[in-house]
Design a protein around this motif. Sequence first.
Motif, PDB file in Angstrom:
ATOM      1  N   PHE B  19       0.861  -1.188   0.000  1.00  0.00           N
ATOM      2  CA  PHE B  19       0.000   0.000   0.000  1.00  0.00           C
ATOM      3  C   PHE B  19       0.894   1.233   0.000  1.00  0.00           C
ATOM      4  CE2 PHE B  19      -2.778  -3.287   1.524  1.00  0.00           C
ATOM      5  CZ  PHE B  19      -3.993  -2.974   0.949  1.00  0.00           C
ATOM      6  N   PRO B  20       0.374   2.388  -0.433  1.00  0.00           N
ATOM      7  CA  PRO B  20       1.187   3.621  -0.424  1.00  0.00           C
ATOM      8  C   PRO B  20       1.623   3.969   1.002  1.00  0.00           C
ATOM      9  CG  PRO B  20      -0.896   3.972  -1.572  1.00  0.00           C
ATOM     10  CD  PRO B  20      -0.989   2.637  -0.920  1.00  0.00           C
ATOM     11  N   GLU B  21       2.717   4.688   1.102  1.00  0.00           N
ATOM     12  CA  GLU B  21       3.164   5.185   2.406  1.00  0.00           C
ATOM     13  C   GLU B  21       2.152   6.204   2.925  1.00  0.00           C
ATOM     14  OE1 GLU B  21       5.736   4.068   4.263  1.00  0.00           O
ATOM     15  OE2 GLU B  21       5.778   2.547   2.676  1.00  0.00           O
ATOM     16  N   PRO B  22       2.022   6.373   4.230  1.00  0.00           N
ATOM     17  CA  PRO B  22       1.055   7.343   4.769  1.00  0.00           C
ATOM     18  C   PRO B  22       1.350   8.761   4.273  1.00  0.00           C
ATOM     19  CG  PRO B  22       2.015   6.003   6.532  1.00  0.00           C
ATOM     20  CD  PRO B  22       2.757   5.660   5.291  1.00  0.00           C
ATOM     21  N   ASP B  23       0.288   9.504   3.922  1.00  0.00           N
ATOM     22  CA  ASP B  23       0.455  10.895   3.487  1.00  0.00           C
ATOM     23  C   ASP B  23      -0.021  11.849   4.574  1.00  0.00           C
ATOM     24  OD1 ASP B  23      -2.217  10.284   3.365  1.00  0.00           O
ATOM     25  OD2 ASP B  23      -2.530  10.994   1.305  1.00  0.00           O
ATOM     26  N   VAL B  24      -0.193  11.332   5.777  1.00  0.00           N
ATOM     27  CA  VAL B  24      -0.606  12.165   6.925  1.00  0.00           C
ATOM     28  C   VAL B  24       0.421  11.962   8.037  1.00  0.00           C
ATOM     29  CG1 VAL B  24      -3.078  11.996   6.392  1.00  0.00           C
ATOM     30  CG2 VAL B  24      -2.019  10.318   7.924  1.00  0.00           C
ATOM     31  N   PRO B  25       0.494  12.911   8.983  1.00  0.00           N
ATOM     32  CA  PRO B  25       1.391  12.705  10.118  1.00  0.00           C
ATOM     33  C   PRO B  25       0.976  11.447  10.894  1.00  0.00           C
ATOM     34  CG  PRO B  25       0.168  14.790  10.338  1.00  0.00           C
ATOM     35  CD  PRO B  25      -0.206  14.218   9.035  1.00  0.00           C
ATOM     36  N   LEU B  26       1.947  10.728  11.447  1.00  0.00           N
ATOM     37  CA  LEU B  26       1.621   9.488  12.137  1.00  0.00           C
ATOM     38  C   LEU B  26       1.118   9.773  13.547  1.00  0.00           C
ATOM     39  CD1 LEU B  26       4.578   7.148  11.074  1.00  0.00           C
ATOM     40  CD2 LEU B  26       2.418   7.667   9.896  1.00  0.00           C
ATOM     41  N   ALA B  27       0.118   9.027  13.957  1.00  0.00           N
ATOM     42  CA  ALA B  27      -0.391   9.141  15.326  1.00  0.00           C
ATOM     43  C   ALA B  27       0.283   8.092  16.191  1.00  0.00           C
ATOM     44  CB  ALA B  27      -1.913   8.925  15.319  1.00  0.00           C
ATOM     45  N   GLU B  28       0.242   8.321  17.492  1.00  0.00           N
ATOM     46  CA  GLU B  28       0.810   7.312  18.382  1.00  0.00           C
ATOM     47  C   GLU B  28      -0.082   6.065  18.350  1.00  0.00           C
ATOM     48  OE1 GLU B  28       1.671   6.610  23.067  1.00  0.00           O
ATOM     49  OE2 GLU B  28       1.248   8.674  22.449  1.00  0.00           O
TER      50      GLU B  28
END
Lengths: 129, 487, 448
Positions: B19-28
């Motif tokens: 799947f594509p890499e996340p395009d949003v900041p990562l949450a804990e």
Amino acid sequence: MNIPADLKYTENDEWIRVDGNTGTVGISDYAQDQLSDIVFVEIIVAEGETHKKGESCATLESVKAAADIYLPVSGKILAVNESLPDKPELVNSDPYGEAWMVKIEIEDASELDGLLDAAGYQEFLAKKA
Amino acid sequence: MTEPLLCDLSAPGRVAMRFPEPDVPLAELPSLLREDLPLPELSEVDVVRHFTRLSKLNYSIDQGMYPLGSCTMKYNPKINEAMARLPGFALTHPLQPIETVQGNLLLMYELQEWLAEIGGFAGVTLQPAAGAQGELTGVLIIRVYHDARQDFKRTKILIPDSAHGTNPATSAMSGMQVVELKSDERGNVNLEALKSHCDETLAGLMLTNPNTLGLFDENVIEVCRLVHETGGLIYGDGANMNALLGVVRPGELGIDVMHYNLHKTFSTPHGGGGPGSGPVGVAAHLVDFLPYPVVDIIEEGDEELPPLFGLVRPKQSIGRVKSFHGQFGMMVRAYTYLRMHGPEGLRMIAEHAVLNANYLMHLLKGHYHLPYDRICMHEFVVEGQWDDAPDIHALDISKRMMDYNLHPPTNYFPLIVHEALMIEPTETESKQTLDRFVEVMLEIAREAHETPEVLKSAPHITPVGRLDEVKAAKELVLCCGVGSPSD
Amino acid sequence: MFVPHTQKDREAMLRTIGVSSLEQLFQDVPAAYRFPDLNLPPAMTEMEVQQELRSIAASNESMEDLVCFLGAGAYHHYIPSVVDAIIQRGEFLTAYTPYQPEVSQGTLQAIFDYQSLIATLTGMEVSNASHYDGSTAVAEAVSMAHANFRGKRSRIVVSPALHPHYRQNVRTFNRSELEIVGDADTIDPAQGPEALEDLIDQNTALVIVQYPDFFGRIYDYTQLAEKAHAAGALLAVAVNPLALGLLTPPGQFGADIVTGEGQPLGIPLSFGGPYLGIFATRLEYVRKMAGRLVGETVDNRGQRAYVLTLTAREQHIRREKATSNICTNQALIALAATVYLSMLGKHGLRQVSELCYHKAHYAARSIGALSGFSLWSAQPYFNEFVVRCPVPVEEINMRLLDEGILGGYDLGNDYPELANHMLIAVTEMNSRDDIDLLVDVLAEVSND
């Protein structure tokens, strides 16, 4: 078909061996043959409980069929065959011996009068066939 | 060679799908994090070949005739599959605002109407997920109908001895007492036995017509009259509706409530055991009890605007029987099928299903014992045993058929025929196919008498031989890596 | 059409039977009702029917046109191309229930693969071959628990945060024998599972919760399981299986039954079905579980092979004594989930569940920062969350639809106290741009 002369039988193919006021209950040779290879036995009554005649005391399963086993008389459960569930094949190989299911304290001996003797059971089976 | 299991094919580090890499900041990540996820690691080629090889171990309608009685294994048109996959259908969410799914609702509304027209009913629910769930819905409707009339004594359901095992199980689940009714010597409901049970405790009778012997009940009108006179209702098991399309409308005969099997009569694929779909039709006095939601017109249209379809709850509804609206994908397939046939096409289906069954029955008669020698409907039952071939059972005949690349009929059902072989060819088999079937059956009958051992040891050419079912049930191995409870 | 008979065939066949016309075959049908005129639209060719269906489908607005933030039990996920390629194979698609194992090993072994994957994913010992959907799986859990205690325990404790459709289903199928508590007006849905503990008594057969729950929240149910077990009751947990790529499986909480809606595992939205009912339990309860079950064995040539097993539990043998009337499973849909899980595997499932998690948290933080909007719960959540809105949800959703966005679920439909509360779902299909657009439109609402 083995139908021991010293036992009493029900029309649902249970047998009971009477020894004083203790009854030992199992299923007949005919019943195990009809069910074919028994793969599962569950005894659903426990020592010390009191049950009425006609209440279910065990469930058997083969590959193609299932059967509920009913108490031929009323009374207090004295023992259940704890080793049978681990060796369900005993019902096929030794229905009148090692494959007994429960022992019961017979509450009312007159209930035995309503059961079939060996000859009566043989006749019952012959009619069914 | 045995096909490995998925867990045996796995090789650490292999990845089929990224799947594509996340395009949003990562949450804990949450504290309830799973420690390990021992799913298989496979490549796409591994996956495709595993399932393709598995598929080749199956028999299917696409490969040949599948004459399972009461299962209506007709050809499943490919157009159905294409239509169910149209993005306009497949990519709609069940909770979308109704204004955005008027196409779906129109389709469901028309399918309700058409099924009602075919069955002679006043209302239809499409919600039940399968025939058994349709049955449960129908029997609950009967129960709630009596309850609503404060007629609480009515808890007895009569079920003919030729009925499917689901009928008694369904009735018991609905809190009803089941009483079995014997068939008469022509395979009909025994009217005298029925009369003896017609009293104020009778909730209803479950009637499969044509029954599982493939016979149309000659007393059906009288059966319905007797049950209605005493205040009971008639449940129709619609599993065998293929014989009646355009021939007779069960609702007109007096059936109060009936389920349809979209996966039998209306050509949606069986998929190896589901998904099915089991709509239920009801007479006018039961419409208010249908499960919710049903589709209805909630704003009439005019010359410029089409009507607005919506989801409504019948006044005394038994409740919801499934999440959302039912097996919608199956409805699209059945709609497509109905649209291709029209009224004449439907009658043609029933006529040829019945023609094929009678043709086979006549050609097998004399070679296989026929317990009920009457004109049959879409299926018929013969005995898979002969007095002069005492070792042979129906099962042996079935297994031997596989060696001739034919799927066997339904075995050991109905219970009222010894060693039953229940044969339903369906309308989609040609005369050539039927002639070959008969040829094989006659050959097997000959083998049964001359070389019975070849039947007893069959099948010989299938990927696996007869299985040890006792071992399967005693030494339970139900998933990869998990053994029996006793070891 | 699909009737292959020529005129010549038909005549020959009628001659063999000994009748002169097709009509004669229907002499048992009462004449007064025979051959009705059906008021149905006329037949169409495949070409015409395709145009007709395309036009009906086109009158819907689908996820081809819309950005989807609607979940509430059905989710828009990416489906690998392999899934449909496999389930369209006629060998799987057009086979019947595998009653004849010698010619059904494909379906049987695929189900065995499915059972293995589901047992692993849920952390349970045994999975059946599937039920119809997430709601009917919960109803079967209730029947199983009732049967497990031989009808001697009649109370079912249901969380108010269990999907409303599942709760409605349980009620439809259990009309009188059972006392269903917990979900009605007695418990504030904002409370966590500890609110259910006081309802568990010695008469309780089953406690049912959802994970993540209907509002998206995730709770550790270990304590609830202990309370249930202390009272002798069973615990059922209804899951979103995709979340189990990330979250502790319910088997580790001590769940006795795990049910679930399998739709997120490679099944299209398809307006609500066909979906997939997941059902897994502990081995000790295997004979109480309804539904098909495939077991491993050997054939008479010594090969490993698969077969439907423990069939003596089922309706066709037990008849009125069976605990369920279920006949079929959702075999083809279970196959789709099996292929999906095979394609994603250990790494892919974790990756997609993390994507859903991170994107949902990005969306929730952004929406929670808007004036007039706030997050309803502080509990950890997976990919769905509840937002308090300044105006009715229906109004917001109309604005969103104008922008090509399918907004969240209006919780006021099922929970009167949650009017103006929207349940928003985010998946890997939502890009950051999609989420930003959603937030922008909501910001406009809050500024009005």
